[in-house]
Scaffold this active site. Structure first.
Site, PDB file in Angstrom:
ATOM      1  N   CYS A   1     -44.861   4.673   7.048  1.00 45.77           N
ATOM      2  CA  CYS A   1     -43.722   3.807   7.096  1.00 45.77           C
ATOM      3  C   CYS A   1     -44.114   2.313   7.105  1.00 45.77           C
ATOM      4  CB  CYS A   1     -42.579   3.978   8.639  1.00 45.77           C
ATOM      5  SG  CYS A   1     -42.371   5.588   9.005  1.00 45.77           S
ATOM      6  N   ASP A   2     -45.128   2.077   8.011  1.00 50.81           N
ATOM      7  CA  ASP A   2     -45.397   0.648   8.155  1.00 50.81           C
ATOM      8  C   ASP A   2     -46.747   0.196   7.415  1.00 50.81           C
ATOM      9  OD1 ASP A   2     -43.185   0.276   9.529  1.00 50.81           O
ATOM     10  OD2 ASP A   2     -44.248   1.051  11.548  1.00 50.81           O
TER      11      ASP A   2
ATOM     12  N   CYS B   1     -45.970   5.250  13.067  1.00 55.32           N
ATOM     13  CA  CYS B   1     -45.961   5.861  11.449  1.00 55.32           C
ATOM     14  C   CYS B   1     -46.568   5.089  10.567  1.00 55.32           C
ATOM     15  CB  CYS B   1     -44.370   6.101  11.501  1.00 55.32           C
ATOM     16  SG  CYS B   1     -44.133   6.717   9.703  1.00 55.32           S
TER      17      CYS B   1
END
Ligand code: NAP
Length: 305
Positions: free
Chosen positions: A134-135, A131
């Site tokens: 997200c990261d 993701c």
């Protein structure tokens, strides 16, 4: 006979549980085998509103569970194995017997497809991610590869160029599957290099973080090594709908089709979170649809005879 059974214990399932429990419906949450959902595979979550310092994925999930418990939600970490529509209710087979319910909220999520090499599991959350939203932030001025050739891979690669010093897309064929517009954007982006006809053979690191990958050219058999800090795997998601067979309507990619109010094609059955969302796939959007599904289940139960 249960009022509400919620299948799944990620953001969508637990948010549905909070809302259904506060509506005095005493929901039963079946956690499934991948208890906690995809947030259990991430490290820090920095984009869930209300946590200015960020929060660890597993801690966020544990908090949601506690919050649902506080209002009377019940939990069982069993797996549902079958689904049957009866005249006035629904039946779920589980490893511990058959459960009957008036409504069902499906929040079984989607599992990111993985490459199937042992080292990707070892480094998941430590340099391997599924993701970018997200990261990505953790890869400022780092070198990254994105694996895949579809819209997801192109979208993630474009997003990651905001952070990365150097970005390489590794694709197993010599042409992208992605839409033309996404391809054009990728080719126009000077930070992105594409390695065609290649597969990730192995991921290297010191056990704690990734330092490189071995790539194999599928056409020539040539093996090369690339120094990288991060690997984003973007080869698609599989929605977890197996137990419903063809009873619940899904789209071409297997995602459950819901209307604006989280209803599926079967009355009394609602769906929330990644199992019905091929687009946003965020913790916060999952929580939002979990809330919707619970409120709609409550409304349905008011009319239930
Ligand atoms: P996808 O279209 O199925 O593409 C998956 C890609 O990963 C393909 O290029 C495939 O290679 C590759 N792949 C699959 N398994 C692999 C493996 N084991 N090893 C290496 N490569 C592998 O999936 P997606 O990109 O997640 O998109 C899913 C759907 O959502 C699509 O309809 C897409 O248009 C849509 N979507 C749209 C947007 C947008 O419009 N902004 C963004 C994201 C997704 P091959 O090409 O060789 O099969």
């Amino acid at each position: 006979m249960e009022n509400v059974i919620i299948l799944g214990s990620g953001c969508a399932g637990f948010t549905a549980a909070i809302y259904a429990a506060r509506a005095n419906l005493s929901p039963l949450v079946l956690g499934g085998l991948e208890s906690g959902g995809q947030l259990m595979l991430t490290t820090e979550v920095e984009n869930f509103p209300g946590f200015p310092e960020g929060i660890m994925g597993p801690e966020l999930i544990a908090n949601m569970r506690k919050q649902a418990e506080r209002f009377g939600a019940r939990f069982d970490d069993v797996n549902a194995t079958s689904f049957t529509v009866k005249d006035k209710h629904l039946e779920l087979g589980t490893e511990n017997g058959v459960l009957q319910t008036k409504t069902l909220i499906i929040a079984t999520g989607a599992s990111a497809k993985m490459l199937g090499i042992p080292s990707e599991k070892q480094y998941l959350g430590r340099g391997v991610s599924t993701c970018a939203t997200c990261d990505g932030f953790f890869y400022k001025d780092k070198e990254i590869i994105v694996v895949g050739g579809g819209d997801s891979a192109c979208e993630e690669a474009l997003f990651l160029t905001k952070f990365a010093k150097k970005l390489t897309i590794v694709h197993r064929r010599d042409a992208f599957r992605a839409s033309k517009i996404m391809q054009d954007r990728v080719f126009a982006n000077k930070k992105i290099t594409v390695v065609w006809n290649s597969a990730v053979e192995e991921i290297q690191g010191d056990g704690k973080k990734v330092s490189g990958v071995t790539l194999k050219n599928i056409e020539t058999g040539n093996v090369t090594h690339l120094q990288v800090d991060g690997i984003f795997i973007a080869i698609g998601h599989t929605p977890n709908t197996r137990i419903f067979g063809n009873q619940i309507k899904v789209d071409d990619h297997g995602f459950i089709i819901t209307d604006k109010h989280s209803h599926t094609n079967i009355s009394g059955v609602f769906a929330a979170g990644d199992v019905q969302d091929p687009v946003f796939k965020q913790a916060v959007t999952s929580a939002g649809t979990g809330c919707q599904a619970a409120m709609e289940a409550e409304k349905y139960l008011e009319r239930y005879i």
